[in-house]
Structures are given as structure tokens and as C-alpha cells.
Design a protein around this motif. Structure first.
Motif, short mmCIF file in Angstrom:
data_model
loop_
_atom_site.label_atom_id
_atom_site.label_comp_id
_atom_site.label_asym_id
_atom_site.label_seq_id
_atom_site.Cartn_x
_atom_site.Cartn_y
_atom_site.Cartn_z
N ILE B 217 -10.77 -22.63 -34.60
CA ILE B 217 -10.35 -22.22 -35.94
C ILE B 217 -9.00 -21.51 -35.92
CG2 ILE B 217 -11.02 -20.87 -37.97
CD1 ILE B 217 -13.27 -22.63 -37.67
N PHE B 400 -12.21 -28.62 -37.69
CA PHE B 400 -12.98 -27.59 -38.40
C PHE B 400 -14.47 -27.95 -38.43
CE2 PHE B 400 -9.08 -26.07 -40.84
CZ PHE B 400 -9.04 -24.86 -40.17
N VAL B 401 -14.77 -29.19 -38.78
CA VAL B 401 -16.18 -29.60 -38.87
C VAL B 401 -16.83 -29.49 -37.49
CG1 VAL B 401 -17.69 -31.59 -39.26
CG2 VAL B 401 -15.90 -31.04 -40.91
N LEU B 404 -17.57 -25.81 -36.65
CA LEU B 404 -18.71 -25.22 -37.35
C LEU B 404 -20.02 -25.76 -36.79
CD1 LEU B 404 -17.51 -25.24 -41.08
CD2 LEU B 404 -17.33 -23.42 -39.39
N VAL B 405 -20.10 -27.09 -36.62
CA VAL B 405 -21.35 -27.67 -36.13
C VAL B 405 -21.54 -27.34 -34.66
CG1 VAL B 405 -22.63 -29.81 -35.87
CG2 VAL B 405 -21.15 -29.51 -37.83
N GLY B 406 -20.46 -27.43 -33.87
CA GLY B 406 -20.55 -27.13 -32.45
C GLY B 406 -20.91 -25.69 -32.20
N TYR B 408 -22.83 -23.94 -34.19
CA TYR B 408 -24.23 -23.77 -34.61
C TYR B 408 -25.19 -24.33 -33.56
CZ TYR B 408 -28.49 -24.30 -37.33
OH TYR B 408 -29.78 -24.23 -37.76
N ALA B 409 -24.82 -25.47 -32.98
CA ALA B 409 -25.76 -26.24 -32.16
C ALA B 409 -26.39 -25.47 -30.99
CB ALA B 409 -25.09 -27.51 -31.66
N GLN B 412 -28.38 -22.38 -32.67
CA GLN B 412 -28.99 -22.73 -33.95
C GLN B 412 -29.20 -21.51 -34.83
OE1 GLN B 412 -32.12 -25.63 -33.35
NE2 GLN B 412 -31.14 -26.22 -31.45
N MET B 414 -27.05 -19.29 -37.93
CA MET B 414 -25.87 -19.21 -38.80
C MET B 414 -25.02 -17.98 -38.45
SD MET B 414 -25.46 -21.72 -40.62
CE MET B 414 -24.14 -21.25 -41.71
N VAL B 417 -22.12 -18.97 -36.52
CA VAL B 417 -21.10 -19.68 -37.29
C VAL B 417 -20.22 -18.66 -38.02
CG1 VAL B 417 -20.69 -21.43 -39.05
CG2 VAL B 417 -22.65 -21.63 -37.55
N TRP B 418 -20.86 -17.63 -38.57
CA TRP B 418 -20.08 -16.57 -39.24
C TRP B 418 -19.16 -15.87 -38.26
CZ3 TRP B 418 -19.13 -16.58 -44.06
CH2 TRP B 418 -20.08 -17.02 -44.98
N VAL B 421 -16.06 -17.96 -37.60
CA VAL B 421 -15.04 -17.85 -38.64
C VAL B 421 -14.33 -16.50 -38.52
CG1 VAL B 421 -14.63 -17.84 -41.13
CG2 VAL B 421 -16.30 -19.41 -40.15
N VAL B 425 -10.28 -16.01 -37.73
CA VAL B 425 -9.29 -15.31 -38.55
C VAL B 425 -8.72 -14.12 -37.79
CG1 VAL B 425 -8.94 -14.08 -40.71
CG2 VAL B 425 -10.41 -16.08 -40.66
#
Lengths: 163, 506
Positions: B217, B400-401, B404-406, B408-409, B412, B414, B417-418, B421, B425
């Protein structure tokens, strides 16, 4: 750049103070019983070094020994960066609610069509193919279920077909 | 020759159809990732790492090593065709690669880059094979005290040799180490630094989350800001005549080639140095030793050959301390190390004894990856020319996609994922303020080892701190660390005494 450097140094000082406060939950001193530092010592003293170093960066910026670029952000492109970050945050927030298979295509649709100004053909191909690839790669092959949120019921027939 | 026997066993692993296919896939993906401006080997490995659960660990590491290798080759492609280094490691390649392309010799420059990379890679893989087992034998004698001293040494090389702002380097090392302590205390098992009482922090902060955030990111955000207009792609044609001519020309440069390979390998082993300085040094020395130094910068083939030899050799060199000592020599190898831990393998000397199939499979795959990379590189040049014209927004959206998915995997959650991000930043802002990212990632990967070895030693020695200095090996490492740490201070004092007008602290 000068202002940004100071703000970031201040932010890091605040962060390290917060870390230090958290670390004091466990003993931070020398533990005579086991021989060696307590469980909180490592994070506490590392954060203490961070605090001092960030302070030194801040002090240094006032002594004017370093030349700074006049600007920190490129004003022409900053808008794009902020926009992308906002949309990313919205996408991540949407994932648990409407599911990855709605949130991610929406993100792609926005990114390619609105942000990237691409034609419909390219946008639609990527928006449709990416979730299909994700489904087969993660769910079917790796058995890793992505969050589905309210779309979960629609996937039950697919589970029955592929598992 | 025991060594050849091990290597032969390794080839039995790496030449299996699955692994050959994986090497081909890996170098092709690596070439594309390396060729894309803004994305280098570290970004490629960070983004692809979560996807490697699909294959067994021995194949997964081969895939990642192949991507690493491919990206090193690929960096030169955009340096030559766009004039923008595809990765920081290929900066020196733009000096002469770009002028060559503007003179209509893009094809020749690409051939020279690929062949030089191949030679640098091959020489360093041979060196790697020779040094790996003896070094692992030495490392077998290491106890926790030596481990701690070695990690300390790795960090002080950043302070002494890193070349970045020293205060900001120390800041990033401490931040990485502090983040590595999040979760459960190693010795007592009590929770610590559980921010905002979020249950996600109990399991700690995964290196993968930080790496995807910073190198996925953060990197794309940085590229969005810095790349305003689409760059111009120089067309490149490739003929067999040029290929033959290029190979003949390179043959004359054996001095540059051998020097670049050997120096690159050893510079690559140092955590703070690595492929970028190795390439710059090799370029500088080739210019210094050349009979026609005035040609450099205006399209000399040797100016492409020198950095490309060294950066490939350095990438292999940085694998050596990672595999034998468990101390990565670069951010990319730090991610490989983290990956190995994730797959349940403990990098370090014991790996050579417990998992010889894995180790020698990986080493022999470096030979096949190197060969595959040069062939795929030369064969796909027209495809790269086409791919470099791909609009940047398409690449960004896909990255980006995948981030996010990588992210999470593996867990598992969220929560991760946060964090990705947030790190993205945060990393982007810190990077803009000239905070180096490599020590941060290395510190997060090495943090648990550092704390564990420090506290284990003290428990074993009943709290006697002198234990670190009294043991000969660990004492030596600590002494070198102190020298590295004091190096910038000496420079400061010198500058202060001499009243040098320019600041020396960067």
C-alpha cells in the motif's frame, strides 16, 4: 518539509509515550529472581529510546543545521493520494458488511473507471475476472474463506458445488 | 566431494517438474514486478508471500527466491526502456542504459544487462554454495549470547554504514523492535502492548502485515504521488546478430564482471548495504579502472554491465546470512526468513542438519532460477515493452486488491487488514520524511529473536550482563557493533573539529 518533520517527530514522541505507558503493565525493571529484565522492559526501554531520538530530531529541526525541501507533499498529486486512501478505508469498512465479493469489485470499478478514466471494456473485464480468480484461488484451492457479510446465503450453492 | 553430493541431491528436488514450473513462474512474475517502476523484489515478495500457501514450503521458498531473482533482472528493463529504475537496485543501470536506449541501442543494452546479471548471479551462486555449509558449521557453535550479539551487529551496520539519517535509522530500528514485542511476553506468557484492548493484538503484529502495508500500500501511494505523467517507452528490437555481438562485447569485460560479482556478493551479505550500494560501487570502480572513463554516462556497455553484475551477485549474497545464521542481509531476505518461520521452519545452522532437502533444494534452485531468468528475460523482451505501456492505474488497482486479500488470508482477521492500511499510510508518511524502511522491517522480523536470546542468556547466566562480552565470539561481534555505532560519531567530531560547513549526519 520542516513543519512535517516536526509534526512527525512530535507524533512519534506521543506514540512512544503511549507505548511506554502500555509497557508498564508488566515489570520493566531488573528481576532479581529470574535474573534479567522483566516482561515489560524490552518495549519500555525501546520506547524510551524512541522518545529521546524523536525529541532529538525535533530539537535538531530548530537548530537549522539541516536544509529542508520547501514542500512535503506534491500539491498536484496530493489530492489523488488522499482520495485513494479514503476509498481504501471505505472498501475495508465495507468488506465485513457487504462481503469481499461486493466491496472489492466496487473498489475496482471506482479505481479503473472514475480514478483511472479507463473505458468500460477494460473496467468490466477486470471487475468481473478479479473476484472470480479470488474465489477459485482462495476458496476453492486454498480453502480460505473470504468474508461474505450479507452475501453469505448466495454462496451456499457454490460451496455445495465446489467443496 | 561431500558438497557435490548434497548439491546433486538438491538438484533432484529442484529439477522435479513442479519445482521447474514454479521457478519458471517465479522468474517470469519477478521479471514483470521488477520491470514495473516502483515495484522491486521486496514488494513482489511481500505481495506474493500470502499466496504461497498453495504449495509445500520447499516449493514456496523456491517460488519466492525465483521472484527475487527475476525482479533483480527485471529492474534493468525499465531503467533502460523508461529511464526510471524499476527498483532502487537498478538506479546505476539508468546512467548508461538510458543513453544507450536513446541512441537506438536499447536491444543491446537489454542483452548486456541480462548477460551481466546471469554472470553475476552464477558466480555468486557458486560462492554461495562454497560458503554456505562452512558458515553454518561455525554458526552451530552459537548460543543465545552470540545470537543476540549478531542481531545487534546487524542493526549497528544500519547506523554505521546505512547512509540514512542516523537518528531516523535508530528511530526505525527501535520502532520495529517495539512493535515486535506486541502480544504475549516470550518468557512469562503475559499479554503486553495490547492497544485499545483489541483482541487482535494478542497474537502480535505479523511481519507480513507490516511488509504488505509498507511495501504494498505505502509504495503504491508513494508512486501515485511521484509519477505524474506516463513515461515514454523506448522501442527495443532484438536480433540474433545483436545478441551475438553483445555476448562478444561482454566477454572482453572479464575484469569488471569478476570484480562486480565478487564484490557484490560480499557487500550483499551486510544487512545495511545490499544490492543498491553494491551496484553503485561496481559502477564507480568500473569507471575508475576503464581506459575510456569519459564514455561512462554517455552509453557505455560497461556502464550497464558493471551495476547489473553486482546487484544480482548482492541479492544472492544477502541470502547467505539469512540461511546460515538466521540473520537476513536485506529486507527481501527478511521477508523470506519471516515466511520460513511462518511455514514452521527455523532458519539458521540447524536447518542444514535437520532439513538438508530444503536447504540444498533451495540452493540448487538458484542455479535453475538464474538460467531460467536469463532465458525468459531475453525471450520476453517484446512482451515487457508492451507491458510497460500498461496504464499505471491498472497495476495499482490489482496490487491494492492483492494486498487487502493477501493480508486477510493468513490470519483471516479483519484486524490485520486494518493494520495493513494503517501501516501503509504511516509508512508512506514516514518514508516521505526520509525515515528508512528497511531497518523497520528487519527489526520486526528479528525482534523476537533478539529479545529471546538476550533474556535466555541472562537467565542462564543468573543476570550476569558481562556474559555477552566474556564469550569470545559474542564479544567480538559486540566490539564490531560498538565500532559501527561510533563511526558516525567520529565523523561528527571530525566535522566539528574541522568546522566543515556542510552537515555530515546524513
Amino acid at each position: 518539509m520542516l513543519l512535517a518533520d516536526r509534526l512527525i517527530a512530535l507524533g512519534l514522541m506521543a506514540l512512544s509515550a503511549y507505548f511506554m505507558w502500555h509497557a508498564t503493565v508488566l515489570p520493566i525493571g531488573w528481576n532479581g529472581m529470574t535474573g534479567g529484565p522483566g516482561g515489560g522492559a524490552f518495549p519500555f526501554w525501546l520506547s524510551a529510546i524512541m522518545f529521546v531520538v524523536a525529541g532529538a530530531i525535533l530539537v535538531r529541526s530548530y537548530r537549522g543545521q539541516i536544509e529542508y525541501d520547501p514542500t512535503f507533499f506534491d500539491p498536484e498529486t496530493l489530492r489523488s493520494v488522499v482520495l485513494v486512501v479514503v476509498v481504501l478505508v471505505i472498501t475495508v469498512a465495507l468488506i465485513p458488511i457487504v462481503g469481499a465479493y461486493i466491496a472489492l469489485p466496487l473498489f475496482l470499478l471506482w479505481y479503473l473507471k472514475v480514478f483511472g478514466k479507463h473505458g468500460w471494456t477494460l473496467t468490466l473485464i477486470l471487475t468481473v475476472c478479479t473476484p472470480v480468480f479470488l474465489f477459485f484461488f482462495f476458496e476453492v484451492t486454498l480453502k480460505i474463506l473470504l468474508p461474505k457479510g450479507m452475501t453469505e446465503p448466495f454462496f451456499i450453492p457454490l460451496y455445495a458445488r465446489f467443496f | 566431494m561431500e558438497l557435490l553430493g548434497y548439491l546433486a541431491d538438491g538438484f533432484a528436488t529442484s529439477l522435479s517438474p513442479l519445482n521447474l514450473f514454479i521457478v519458471l513462474m517465479g522468474v517470469t512474475a519477478g521479471l514483470f514486478i521488477g520491470a514495473m517502476p516502483g515495484l522491486g523484489s521486496v514488494n513482489g515478495v511481500a505481495i506474493v508471500l500470502p499466496l504461497t500457501f498453495i504449495v509445500p514450503p520447499s516449493s514456496a521458498i523456491i517460488l519466492l527466491a525465483a521472484i527475487y531473482y527475476g525482479a533483480m533482472y527485471g529492474g534493468a528493463i525499465s531503467s533502460i526502456l523508461l529511464g526510471i529504475p524499476g527498483a532502487s537496485t537498478a538506479v546505476a543501470t539508468t546512467f548508461d542504459g538510458r543513453p544507450m536506449a536513446q541512441q537506438g541501442k536499447a536491444g543491446l543494452a537489454l542483452i548486456a544487462a541480462a548477460c551481466a546479471s546471469f554472470i553475476g548471479g552464477t558466480v555468486s551462486v557458486v560462492l554461495f554454495t562454497l560458503f554456505a555449509a562452512p558458515l553454518a558449521d561455525v554458526a552451530l557453535a552459537f548460543g543465545p549470547a552470540e545470537e543476540f550479539a549478531l542481531v545487534l551487529l546487524a542493526f549497528t551496520t544500519f547506523v554505521g554504514l546505512g547512509g540514512d539519517d542516523i537518528l531516523k535509522t535508530i528511530m526505525m530500528i527501535c520502532l520495529g523492535l517495539a512493535l515486535s514485542t506486541v502480544g504475549l511476553d516470550l518468557i512469562s506468557g503475559q499479554p503486553r502492548l495490547v492497544f485499545f484492548d483489541q483482541p487482535g493484538f494478542y497474537s502480535g503484529i505479523s511481519f507480513l502485515v507490516l511488509a504488505i502495508g509498507v511495501y504494498g500500500i505505502g509504495e503504491i501511494l508513494y508512486t501515485i504521488e511521484t509519477q505524474k505523467a506516463a513515461p515514454q517507452v523506448t522501442p527495443a528490437k532484438l536480433t540474433f546478430k545483436e545478441l551475438w555481438y553483445g555476448i562478444k562485447e561482454i566477454n572482453k569485460m572479464w575484469k569488471t564482471l569478476s570484480f562486480g560479482s565478487i564484490m557484490g556478493f560480499f557487500v550483499g551479505m551486510l544487512p545495511a548495504a545490499g544490492a543498491t550500494p553494491a551496484a553503485l560501487m561496481s559502477y564507480g570502480i568500473a569507471k575508475l579502472m576503464s581506459k575510456q572513463p569519459e564514455k561512462f554516462g554517455k552509453g557505455a556497455i560497461e556502464g550497464v554491465v558493471a551495476p547489473e553484475t553486482a546487484n544480482n551477485a548482492a541479492s544472492t549474497g544477502s541470502l547467505l546470512p539469512m540461511l546460515t545464521l538466521g540473520i537476513p542481509g536485506s529486507p527481501t531476505t527478511a521477508l523470506l526468513l519471516g515466511g520460513m518461520v511462518m511455514w514452521g521452519l527455523v532458519p539458521g545452522p540447524m536447518l542444514f542438519i535437520e532439513q538438508p532437502d530444503f536447504v540444498w533444494g533451495l540452493i540448487s534452485s538458484l542455479y535453475t532460477a538464474n538460467l531460467a531468468a536469463v532465458l525468459v528475460n531475453l525471450a520476453l523482451i517484446p512482451v515487457f515493452v508492451w507491458a510497460l505501456r500498461m496504464p499505471f492505474t491498472v497495476l495499482c488497482s490489482m496490487v491494492f486488491v492483492l494486498c487487502l486479500v493477501g493480508g486477510y488470508a493468513p490470519s483471516q482477521k479483519m484486524h490485520d487488514v486494518w493494520l495493513i492500511v494503517g501501516f501503509g499510510v504511516g509508512g508512506y508518511l514516514l518514508r516521505k520524511a526520509d525515515y528508512p524502511m528497511a531497518p523497520l522491517v528487519l527489526a520486526l522480523v528479528l525482534g523476537p529473536l533478539m529479545e529471546k536470546s538476550f533474556r535466555q542468556t541472562l537467565i542462564a547466566e543468573q543476570g550476569n550482563v558481562m556474559a555477552f562480552v566474556e564469550r569470545p565470539l559474542s564479544g567480538t561481534f559486540i566490539a564490531i557493533s560498538v565500532v559501527f555505532f561510533l563511526l558516525p560519531l567520529v565523523k561528527h567530531v571530525k566535522a566539528w573539529l574541522g568546522r566543515a560547513p556542510s552537515p555530515t549526519n546524513n
